[in-house]
Design a protein around this motif. Structure first.
Motif, PDB file in Angstrom:
ATOM      1  N   ASN A  42       0.797  -1.215   0.000  1.00 13.64           N
ATOM      2  CA  ASN A  42       0.000   0.000   0.000  1.00 13.64           C
ATOM      3  C   ASN A  42       0.839   1.278   0.000  1.00 13.64           C
ATOM      4  O   ASN A  42       0.341   2.322   0.335  1.00 13.64           O
ATOM      5  N   LEU A  43       2.122   1.187  -0.360  1.00 16.98           N
ATOM      6  CA  LEU A  43       2.912   2.406  -0.507  1.00 16.98           C
ATOM      7  C   LEU A  43       2.420   3.155  -1.741  1.00 16.98           C
ATOM      8  O   LEU A  43       2.194   2.574  -2.792  1.00 16.98           O
ATOM      9  N   PHE A  44       2.250   4.432  -1.645  1.00 17.13           N
ATOM     10  CA  PHE A  44       1.698   5.233  -2.729  1.00 17.13           C
ATOM     11  C   PHE A  44       2.816   5.720  -3.647  1.00 17.13           C
ATOM     12  O   PHE A  44       3.758   6.359  -3.194  1.00 17.13           O
ATOM     13  N   ASP A  45       2.705   5.391  -4.902  1.00 16.68           N
ATOM     14  CA  ASP A  45       3.639   5.869  -5.914  1.00 16.68           C
ATOM     15  C   ASP A  45       2.815   6.586  -6.982  1.00 16.68           C
ATOM     16  O   ASP A  45       2.112   5.941  -7.759  1.00 16.68           O
ATOM     17  N   PRO A  46       2.846   7.926  -7.009  1.00 13.96           N
ATOM     18  CA  PRO A  46       1.954   8.660  -7.911  1.00 13.96           C
ATOM     19  C   PRO A  46       2.259   8.472  -9.387  1.00 13.96           C
ATOM     20  O   PRO A  46       1.439   8.792 -10.222  1.00 13.96           O
ATOM     21  N   PHE A  47       3.434   7.947  -9.726  1.00 11.11           N
ATOM     22  CA  PHE A  47       3.807   7.833 -11.131  1.00 11.11           C
ATOM     23  C   PHE A  47       3.654   6.419 -11.673  1.00 11.11           C
ATOM     24  O   PHE A  47       3.911   6.175 -12.839  1.00 11.11           O
ATOM     25  N   SER A  48       3.254   5.455 -10.841  1.00 12.09           N
ATOM     26  CA  SER A  48       3.135   4.077 -11.314  1.00 12.09           C
ATOM     27  C   SER A  48       1.763   3.835 -11.926  1.00 12.09           C
ATOM     28  O   SER A  48       0.796   4.523 -11.641  1.00 12.09           O
ATOM     29  N   VAL A  49       1.717   2.808 -12.763  1.00 14.88           N
ATOM     30  CA  VAL A  49       0.467   2.403 -13.384  1.00 14.88           C
ATOM     31  C   VAL A  49      -0.231   1.460 -12.424  1.00 14.88           C
ATOM     32  O   VAL A  49       0.333   0.468 -11.986  1.00 14.88           O
ATOM     33  N   ARG A  50      -1.483   1.803 -12.053  1.00 17.69           N
ATOM     34  CA  ARG A  50      -2.221   0.988 -11.086  1.00 17.69           C
ATOM     35  C   ARG A  50      -3.576   0.600 -11.658  1.00 17.69           C
ATOM     36  O   ARG A  50      -4.068   1.233 -12.586  1.00 17.69           O
ATOM     37  N   ILE A  51      -4.185  -0.420 -11.028  1.00 11.30           N
ATOM     38  CA  ILE A  51      -5.528  -0.856 -11.396  1.00 11.30           C
ATOM     39  C   ILE A  51      -6.521  -0.105 -10.509  1.00 11.30           C
ATOM     40  O   ILE A  51      -6.216   0.194  -9.358  1.00 11.30           O
ATOM     41  N   ASN A  52      -7.712   0.160 -11.017  1.00  9.82           N
ATOM     42  CA  ASN A  52      -8.703   0.864 -10.207  1.00  9.82           C
ATOM     43  C   ASN A  52      -9.183   0.018  -9.025  1.00  9.82           C
ATOM     44  O   ASN A  52      -9.676   0.557  -8.046  1.00  9.82           O
ATOM     45  N   ALA A  53      -9.039  -1.318  -9.062  1.00 10.24           N
ATOM     46  CA  ALA A  53      -9.375  -2.201  -7.940  1.00 10.24           C
ATOM     47  C   ALA A  53      -8.532  -3.461  -8.051  1.00 10.24           C
ATOM     48  O   ALA A  53      -8.378  -4.004  -9.141  1.00 10.24           O
ATOM     49  N   GLU A  54      -7.983  -3.920  -6.930  1.00 14.59           N
ATOM     50  CA  GLU A  54      -7.128  -5.105  -6.967  1.00 14.59           C
ATOM     51  C   GLU A  54      -7.777  -6.342  -6.371  1.00 14.59           C
ATOM     52  O   GLU A  54      -7.310  -7.451  -6.582  1.00 14.59           O
ATOM     53  N   ASP A  55      -8.843  -6.180  -5.595  1.00 14.58           N
ATOM     54  CA  ASP A  55      -9.555  -7.307  -4.999  1.00 14.58           C
ATOM     55  C   ASP A  55     -11.042  -6.981  -5.035  1.00 14.58           C
ATOM     56  O   ASP A  55     -11.500  -6.069  -4.357  1.00 14.58           O
ATOM     57  N   ILE A  56     -11.797  -7.739  -5.831  1.00 17.63           N
ATOM     58  CA  ILE A  56     -13.200  -7.424  -6.064  1.00 17.63           C
ATOM     59  C   ILE A  56     -14.068  -8.614  -5.656  1.00 17.63           C
ATOM     60  O   ILE A  56     -13.756  -9.744  -5.988  1.00 17.63           O
ATOM     61  N   VAL A  57     -15.138  -8.322  -4.941  1.00 16.76           N
ATOM     62  CA  VAL A  57     -16.142  -9.335  -4.600  1.00 16.76           C
ATOM     63  C   VAL A  57     -17.390  -9.024  -5.416  1.00 16.76           C
ATOM     64  O   VAL A  57     -17.904  -7.902  -5.370  1.00 16.76           O
ATOM     65  N   LEU A  58     -17.855 -10.021  -6.186  1.00 15.64           N
ATOM     66  CA  LEU A  58     -19.032  -9.849  -7.028  1.00 15.64           C
ATOM     67  C   LEU A  58     -20.073 -10.910  -6.709  1.00 15.64           C
ATOM     68  O   LEU A  58     -19.723 -12.027  -6.328  1.00 15.64           O
ATOM     69  N   LYS A  59     -21.345 -10.550  -6.885  1.00  9.86           N
ATOM     70  CA  LYS A  59     -22.420 -11.539  -6.810  1.00  9.86           C
ATOM     71  C   LYS A  59     -22.547 -12.199  -8.172  1.00  9.86           C
ATOM     72  O   LYS A  59     -22.163 -11.614  -9.189  1.00  9.86           O
ATOM     73  N   LYS A  60     -23.074 -13.406  -8.183  1.00  6.68           N
ATOM     74  CA  LYS A  60     -23.292 -14.117  -9.440  1.00  6.68           C
ATOM     75  C   LYS A  60     -24.178 -13.274 -10.353  1.00  6.68           C
ATOM     76  O   LYS A  60     -25.221 -12.782  -9.926  1.00  6.68           O
ATOM     77  N   GLY A  61     -23.728 -13.050 -11.594  1.00  2.20           N
ATOM     78  CA  GLY A  61     -24.470 -12.245 -12.554  1.00  2.20           C
ATOM     79  C   GLY A  61     -24.119 -10.769 -12.554  1.00  2.20           C
ATOM     80  O   GLY A  61     -24.544 -10.025 -13.434  1.00  2.20           O
ATOM     81  N   GLU A  62     -23.325 -10.321 -11.607  1.00  3.51           N
ATOM     82  CA  GLU A  62     -22.956  -8.905 -11.501  1.00  3.51           C
ATOM     83  C   GLU A  62     -21.798  -8.574 -12.440  1.00  3.51           C
ATOM     84  O   GLU A  62     -21.007  -9.445 -12.794  1.00  3.51           O
TER      85      GLU A  62
END
Length: 189
Positions: A42-62
């Motif tokens: 969780n170190l913040f690097d303002p110049f790196s390329v990141r994903i908008n979410a790294e761990d996602i929980v979804l319901k079936k069909g979402e």
């Protein structure tokens, strides 16, 4: 001997300040990369390329849209298990069945990963007789589940998902898991 040690750490103008700044920089460069501080994610690097979410929980069909921040290039998406969740060429993830999969995002010879956990409830509709009970559970990888009933006069639920029918009518049983709300319609005859 004590006076010479204290004299070393005493500020004596701009030269000693530069000495301490150089010493702190050297410590940061040589020691910190070999400690756990360096490996924290969780170190913040303002110049790196990141994903908008790294761990996602979804319901079936979402569905969920994933993308890279601070990148204006063509990327390729792929799923490690397309039976659990698949991703379109535009980054739209669709959850199909309970389980865990990883979405890989490749760009410019590099790769980023995002974990997808798909959950579902064991029954969406349940018919019970008065006094009868049935256990509900969450399919897929889940954390702490909070169960509650929409109408406790008709049916109640324990903290382990055991539903008990009390009198005729209908009630909704709710299960809250990782910020997602799953429901089961209970009809008591």
């Amino acid at each position: 001997m004590k006076k010479s040690i204290f004299r070393l750490f005493r500020f004596q103008g701009p030269i000693s300040i530069l000495y301490y700044l150089a010493f702190a920089g050297l410590l940061w460069y040589l020691i910190v990369p070999h400690t756990s501080i360096f490996y924290r994610t969780n170190l913040f690097d303002p110049f790196s390329v990141r994903i908008n979410a790294e761990d996602i929980v979804l319901k079936k069909g979402e569905e969920f849209h994933i993308y890279l921040l601070r990148l204006n290039e063509r990327v390729r998406y792929s799923s490690t298990d397309i039976k659990v969740a698949d991703v379109s060429i535009f980054g739209t993830i669709t959850a199909y069945r309970p389980g865990t999969t990883f979405i890989r995002i490749r760009f410019d010879g590099k790769e980023r990963k995002c974990r997808i956990r798909v959950i579902d409830i064991s029954h969406r509709k349940l018919t019970l007789s008065k006094g009868e009970g049935h256990r509900l559970y969450i399919k897929g990888p889940n954390g702490r589940v909070k169960w509650y009933s929409g109408n406790k006069k008709i049916a109640t639920v324990s903290r382990f998902g055991k539903v008990r029918a009390h009198k005729k009518g209908s009630a909704v049983i709710y299960a809250k898991v990782n910020g997602k709300l799953l429901t089961c319609q209970v009809i008591v005859k």
